[in-house]
Design a protein around this motif. Structure first.
Motif, PDB file in Angstrom:
ATOM      1  N   VAL A  55       0.862  -1.184   0.000  1.00  0.00           N
ATOM      2  CA  VAL A  55       0.000   0.000   0.000  1.00  0.00           C
ATOM      3  C   VAL A  55       0.897   1.232   0.000  1.00  0.00           C
ATOM      4  O   VAL A  55       1.654   1.454   0.945  1.00  0.00           O
ATOM      5  CB  VAL A  55      -0.891   0.036   1.266  1.00  0.00           C
ATOM      6  CG1 VAL A  55      -1.847   1.219   1.205  1.00  0.00           C
ATOM      7  CG2 VAL A  55      -1.639  -1.265   1.462  1.00  0.00           C
ATOM      8  N   GLY A  56       0.825   2.025  -1.078  1.00  0.00           N
ATOM      9  CA  GLY A  56       1.664   3.226  -1.120  1.00  0.00           C
ATOM     10  C   GLY A  56       3.130   2.913  -0.934  1.00  0.00           C
ATOM     11  O   GLY A  56       3.822   3.586  -0.181  1.00  0.00           O
ATOM     12  N   LEU A  78       0.695   1.572   9.355  1.00  0.00           N
ATOM     13  CA  LEU A  78       1.209   2.267   8.177  1.00  0.00           C
ATOM     14  C   LEU A  78       2.056   3.435   8.665  1.00  0.00           C
ATOM     15  O   LEU A  78       1.691   4.120   9.620  1.00  0.00           O
ATOM     16  CB  LEU A  78       0.053   2.770   7.314  1.00  0.00           C
ATOM     17  CG  LEU A  78      -0.754   1.674   6.614  1.00  0.00           C
ATOM     18  CD1 LEU A  78      -2.159   2.167   6.268  1.00  0.00           C
ATOM     19  CD2 LEU A  78      -0.033   1.210   5.361  1.00  0.00           C
ATOM     20  N   ILE A  98      -2.244   7.276   3.909  1.00  0.00           N
ATOM     21  CA  ILE A  98      -2.525   6.799   2.555  1.00  0.00           C
ATOM     22  C   ILE A  98      -3.644   7.648   1.968  1.00  0.00           C
ATOM     23  O   ILE A  98      -4.691   7.835   2.605  1.00  0.00           O
ATOM     24  CB  ILE A  98      -2.935   5.306   2.588  1.00  0.00           C
ATOM     25  CG1 ILE A  98      -1.809   4.458   3.181  1.00  0.00           C
ATOM     26  CG2 ILE A  98      -3.339   4.812   1.218  1.00  0.00           C
ATOM     27  CD1 ILE A  98      -0.500   4.517   2.433  1.00  0.00           C
ATOM     28  N   THR A 135      -5.621   5.224  -3.473  1.00  0.00           N
ATOM     29  CA  THR A 135      -4.299   4.619  -3.655  1.00  0.00           C
ATOM     30  C   THR A 135      -4.474   3.140  -3.996  1.00  0.00           C
ATOM     31  O   THR A 135      -5.227   2.427  -3.337  1.00  0.00           O
ATOM     32  CB  THR A 135      -3.456   4.751  -2.376  1.00  0.00           C
ATOM     33  OG1 THR A 135      -3.240   6.134  -2.103  1.00  0.00           O
ATOM     34  CG2 THR A 135      -2.115   4.044  -2.506  1.00  0.00           C
TER      35      THR A 135
END
Length: 196
Positions: A122-123, A149, A153, A157
């Protein structure tokens, strides 16, 4: 820093991933009692072992390591040997998010898509799933992670679910490459650390 393309023929024998959880631990010298504080962030360390290969495949690796310029640039290290699923969907963040969970959409409806322990990217952050990904009747799912994270985000995304990767750099520089008398590149190993 430049993101250098990874060799098209990885030829991995193994990719060993170690999650590093940042914590502060104090142990009593008198009773050995422990106090621990979770620092709230973590990263991945990897050890990659590559199989022996032909000189043609070895050229691609030489170019890759040359372009990385030791520890200067980054690359996307594949972390699964096969696709985690056979779907053609594209999952995305549903609203901005961060922390230990992320709302998402774009999944197949009413199904179990990924299992706890599977990976997603993710990202450019590799994340291990803490629970199974079960989607609702509209293709939405909330992802739960082992670690938070590290940055927020943005909405929409893309979440890489099929072939997740670790964005990494070489903390020890490039490995020594040895061409043997049979014109084969010997197998080699290298360490990688998550880049962010």
């Amino acid at each position: 820093m430049v993101l250098v393309p990874y060799p098209g023929t990885p030829r991995h024998q193994s990719v060993e991933l170690q999650p590093i959880a940042a914590a502060r631990v104090n142990t009593s010298a008198l009773s050995n009692a422990r106090q621990a504080v979770d620092m709230g962030y973590s990263w991945w360390e990897a050890a990659v072992t590559v199989a022996p290969m032909t000189i043609d495949d070895a050229r691609e690796w030489r170019v890759f390591f040359g372009r990385l310029r030791g520890a200067v640039h980054s690359f996307r290290l594949p972390v699964t040997s096969a696709a985690q699923h056979d779907g053609s969907f594209i999952a995305r963040a549903n609203g901005a998010g961060g922390g230990y969970s992320l709302a998402s959409d774009g999944w197949p409806v009413s199904t179990k898509v990924l299992l706890a322990g599977d990976f997603v990217t993710v990202g450019d952050q590799l994340m291990a799933l803490d629970i199974d990904v079960d989607t609702d009747a509209t293709g939405n799912a909330t992802l739960q992670f082992h670690a938070p994270l590290r940055r927020s985000i943005a909405d929409d995304t893309i979440i890489e679910t099929k072939r997740p990767f670790l964005t990494a750099w070489l903390p020890e520089g490039a490995p020594a490459l040895t061409l043997n008398s049979a014109q084969l590149q010997d197998g080699f190993s290298f360490a990688a650390t998550e880049a962010y």
